[in-house]
Design an enzyme around this catalytic site. Structure first.
Site, PDB file in Angstrom:
ATOM      1  CG  HIS A 147      -4.510  27.603  -6.659  1.00 20.06           C
ATOM      2  ND1 HIS A 147      -5.389  28.570  -7.108  1.00 20.06           N
ATOM      3  CD2 HIS A 147      -3.521  28.266  -6.018  1.00 20.06           C
ATOM      4  CE1 HIS A 147      -4.956  29.755  -6.745  1.00 20.06           C
ATOM      5  NE2 HIS A 147      -3.810  29.607  -6.091  1.00 20.06           N
ATOM      6  CD  GLU A 151       1.692  32.555  -3.661  1.00 19.24           C
ATOM      7  OE1 GLU A 151       2.912  32.287  -3.567  1.00 19.24           O
ATOM      8  OE2 GLU A 151       1.130  32.738  -4.754  1.00 19.24           O
TER       9      GLU A 151
END
Length: 189
Positions: A8, A79
């Protein structure tokens, strides 16, 4: 098969160096521009499978490159759970725990390297079953573990794969052997 691995774009916490696992924050304007620069590169490909972390920074990146409509959320791409270290910088953690390394030590109240490796292994199995190119949108530490597991290394080997925000990497095969074609590339690379 090519597996396009997209980290990202920039967030306020990636800019400040804070560990961002479960905190769901958006991209910065710069992070949006990073994502938009990848759009023409990814538009040249057809994807059999697009997987995205459910976190908004990964989803927003996926949307900005034009693959949001095809994306399937995959919790295996979330994550690393940093537990007590969520929101802390490496310097703050080192002050409390000198010599700490996430890929070796994990996080108190969060995940161990083997737990992240087990999640990533499920993603790798899903990707290898796809019939064509795949795009994955996720986060720095989890994607570093994914690169290690792709080529048969233990989760701790993720420490060798540095990964900036807003980057595009490509995993593939050399004959039948899993390989890394591009790592930590930018849209212009």
């Amino acid at each position: 098969m090519n597996v396009f691995v997209i980290r990202h774009g920039e967030t306020e916490w990636s800019l400040s160096g804070q560990h961002t696992g479960t905190t769901d924050i958006p991209l910065t304007d710069s992070g949006r521009r990073q994502a938009e620069r990848m759009r023409p590169v990814l538009a040249r490909h057809t994807f059999a499978l697009v997987l995205v972390s459910p976190m908004q920074r990964a989803r927003e990146t996926c949307d900005l490159v034009g693959l949001g409509a095809a994306a399937i959320g995959d919790p295996g791409l979330i994550e690393w759970n940093y537990g007590e270290y969520e929101g802390h910088t490496p310097q703050q953690i080192q002050a409390k725990r000198p010599g700490w390394l996430i890929f070796r030590d994990g996080c108190p109240g969060g995940e161990t390297p083997s737990q992240v490796g087990a999640r990533v292994d499920q993603v790798v199995t899903r990707v290898r079953a796809a019939k064509g190119d795949v795009a994955l949108f996720a986060h720095g530490h989890v994607l570093r573990v994914l690169a290690a597991r792709w080529i048969g290394l233990p989760p701790r080997a993720g420490q060798h794969f540095l990964l900036n925000t807003g980057t595009l990497s490509v995993l593939t095969y050399y004959h039948e052997v899993p390989a890394v074609r591009v790592w930590n590339g930018h849209a212009a690379d």
